[in-house]
Design a protein around this motif. Structure first.
Motif, short mmCIF file in Angstrom:
data_model
loop_
_atom_site.label_atom_id
_atom_site.label_comp_id
_atom_site.label_asym_id
_atom_site.label_seq_id
_atom_site.Cartn_x
_atom_site.Cartn_y
_atom_site.Cartn_z
N ALA A 118 0.67 -1.82 0.31
CA ALA A 118 0.09 0.20 -0.04
C ALA A 118 0.87 1.45 0.55
O ALA A 118 0.74 2.43 -0.56
CB ALA A 118 -0.68 0.21 1.11
N CYS A 119 1.96 1.51 0.98
CA CYS A 119 3.04 2.63 0.94
C CYS A 119 3.21 1.91 -0.46
O CYS A 119 3.69 3.81 -1.28
CB CYS A 119 3.74 2.25 1.62
N ALA A 120 3.62 1.47 -1.87
CA ALA A 120 4.03 1.48 -2.19
C ALA A 120 3.58 2.11 -3.26
O ALA A 120 4.19 2.95 -4.26
CB ALA A 120 4.75 -0.42 -2.76
N ILE A 121 2.43 1.91 -3.71
CA ILE A 121 0.97 2.32 -4.32
C ILE A 121 0.81 3.76 -4.08
O ILE A 121 0.81 4.48 -5.16
CB ILE A 121 0.08 1.36 -4.43
N MET A 122 1.14 3.78 -2.94
CA MET A 122 0.78 5.39 -2.66
C MET A 122 1.56 6.29 -3.23
O MET A 122 1.92 7.50 -4.04
CB MET A 122 0.42 5.78 -0.94
N VAL A 123 3.38 5.72 -2.89
CA VAL A 123 4.51 5.85 -3.85
C VAL A 123 4.41 6.77 -5.06
O VAL A 123 4.41 7.96 -5.44
CB VAL A 123 6.05 5.65 -3.01
#
Length: 176
Positions: free
Chosen positions: A13-18
């Protein structure tokens, strides 16, 4: 193992948000770069920026879904209704992104080569089919939930404190 799975979802989820944040910055940058280079703001650059923004918003919503539905601890005992609501929110986001992207593609294609409008029209048809499938899923799962009846209480007796359970059960009876 549950912690590892939640950690993987949190990292994803963090990678997708980045990636979504990068697209949110890149989209207006492409439109402004074209305008500042002396060529003016072209409609193609603006439509391209809109496409990037749509993808960024869809990615952000997918990451939000992961954070709300998959990362929190203690969510293993969800009811079928909770799972249906979560899946509906997730698929609804995808459907909205499909329709918006199809709309952008229709405008781009109509300007460039109207004979290729069939491809965006197929994307609209795919989005419609997905929407109908979601409606069918909602209808069938709601009907199944009604025929099966309410799910049993999955509260762990060791976590309960006696009087709190009695009050909780009484409030459930009063509320429906």
């Amino acid at each position: 193992m549950s912690f590892v799975i939640r950690l993987v979802f949190a990292l994803a989820a963090c990678a997708i948000m980045v990636v979504a944040a990068a697209l949110l910055v890149y989209a207006p940058y492409t439109a402004l770069a074209g305008a500042l280079s002396g060529g003016g703001v072209s409609p193609d650059a603006l439509l391209g920026a809109v496409g990037y923004l749509i993808v960024a918003i869809a990615l952000f919503d997918v990451a939000k879904y992961f954070f709300e539905e998959e990362v929190p601890a203690g969510r293993e005992r969800r009811t079928a209704a909770d799972a249906r609501r979560g899946l509906t929110k997730f698929v609804s986001t995808i459907i909205i992104a499909l329709f918006l992207e199809a709309l952008v593609l229709v405008f781009e294609t109509a300007r460039e080569d109207p004979s290729h409008v069939v491809y965006p029209a197929l994307l609209v048809a795919a989005a419609c089919a997905t929407l109908l499938s979601l409606g069918l899923f909602q209808r069938l799962s709601a009907a199944t939930e009604e025929s099966v009846g309410p799910e049993p209480d999955t509260t762990d007796p060791e976590e309960s404190s006696g009087d709190g359970d009695k009050r909780r059960l009484a409030s459930r009876g009063a509320n429906g």
